[in-house]
Design a protein around this motif. Sequence first.
Motif, PDB file in Angstrom:
ATOM      1  N   TRP A  41       0.838  -1.205   0.000  1.00  0.00           N
ATOM      2  CA  TRP A  41       0.000   0.000   0.000  1.00  0.00           C
ATOM      3  C   TRP A  41       0.868   1.248   0.000  1.00  0.00           C
ATOM      4  O   TRP A  41       0.612   2.205  -0.731  1.00  0.00           O
ATOM      5  N   GLY A  45       0.835   3.821  -2.938  1.00  0.00           N
ATOM      6  CA  GLY A  45       0.418   5.178  -2.593  1.00  0.00           C
ATOM      7  C   GLY A  45       1.413   6.230  -3.070  1.00  0.00           C
ATOM      8  O   GLY A  45       1.015   7.347  -3.433  1.00  0.00           O
ATOM      9  N   ARG A 102      -4.910   0.627  -8.486  1.00  0.00           N
ATOM     10  CA  ARG A 102      -5.715   1.773  -8.036  1.00  0.00           C
ATOM     11  C   ARG A 102      -6.993   1.298  -7.344  1.00  0.00           C
ATOM     12  O   ARG A 102      -7.413   1.852  -6.321  1.00  0.00           O
ATOM     13  N   GLY A 106      -8.185   1.929  -3.579  1.00  0.00           N
ATOM     14  CA  GLY A 106      -9.517   2.507  -3.389  1.00  0.00           C
ATOM     15  C   GLY A 106     -10.352   1.739  -2.377  1.00  0.00           C
ATOM     16  O   GLY A 106     -11.163   2.328  -1.656  1.00  0.00           O
ATOM     17  N   ARG A 107     -10.151   0.418  -2.302  1.00  0.00           N
ATOM     18  CA  ARG A 107     -10.905  -0.388  -1.334  1.00  0.00           C
ATOM     19  C   ARG A 107     -10.473  -0.096   0.104  1.00  0.00           C
ATOM     20  O   ARG A 107     -11.202  -0.409   1.046  1.00  0.00           O
ATOM     21  N   ASP A 109      -9.877   3.030   1.166  1.00  0.00           N
ATOM     22  CA  ASP A 109     -10.342   4.379   1.498  1.00  0.00           C
ATOM     23  C   ASP A 109     -11.396   4.446   2.607  1.00  0.00           C
ATOM     24  O   ASP A 109     -11.279   5.297   3.492  1.00  0.00           O
ATOM     25  N   HIS A 112      -9.669   3.899   5.903  1.00  0.00           N
ATOM     26  CA  HIS A 112      -8.726   4.997   6.087  1.00  0.00           C
ATOM     27  C   HIS A 112      -9.467   6.254   6.542  1.00  0.00           C
ATOM     28  O   HIS A 112      -9.032   6.944   7.477  1.00  0.00           O
ATOM     29  N   ALA A 113     -10.596   6.541   5.909  1.00  0.00           N
ATOM     30  CA  ALA A 113     -11.401   7.715   6.281  1.00  0.00           C
ATOM     31  C   ALA A 113     -11.928   7.589   7.711  1.00  0.00           C
ATOM     32  O   ALA A 113     -11.928   8.566   8.467  1.00  0.00           O
TER      33      ALA A 113
END
Length: 172
Positions: A41, A45, A102, A106-107, A109, A112-113
């Motif tokens: 990751w 990233g 990507r 994205g999975r 996110d 992470h948020a």
Amino acid sequence: MSREEQDALSRTALGVFRLNGQFLAVSEELARPAGLTAAWWQVLGAVLHGPLPVAGIARAMGITRQSVQRIADLLVAQGLASYEPNPAHRRAKLLTPTPEGRAAVGRIDPGHAELAARLTRELGGREAFAETARILERLSAAMEAISASQAPPSPPPSRAGTAPPSRTPSPD
């Protein structure tokens, strides 16, 4: 250096080491459902906003080029990244994420948020979180400045016909 300065250095180093371990553990948890490791990751990233050579990724991450090379090769083998020609350097190819890479990032996110929101609350708000990031960036810049100012010592001049000093202890 005063004892207080030494204590502050020790506390800071231990805190950063502990924090690193905590971030690695939570990163592994966040990355696992996406089929990634924290290291994969991290490398993906680094190239999400544009392709970079392995050495550039290593510099940005503060780790060895060999470590990044090994991970980059694994990402390419898994179809998560690819190498493309580097117009600035014939041998140092650029690493770029594939659509699959990507999508994998994205999975991550949503988790992470959620972590970002929880840390924001725990630290007392966005400004406190931003200040924490600024302090860590300042610490990193200070360490970098110190490292850059400490050039490695030059080896002593060679004396032809003399053997190098023995590194084995003498029996006393």
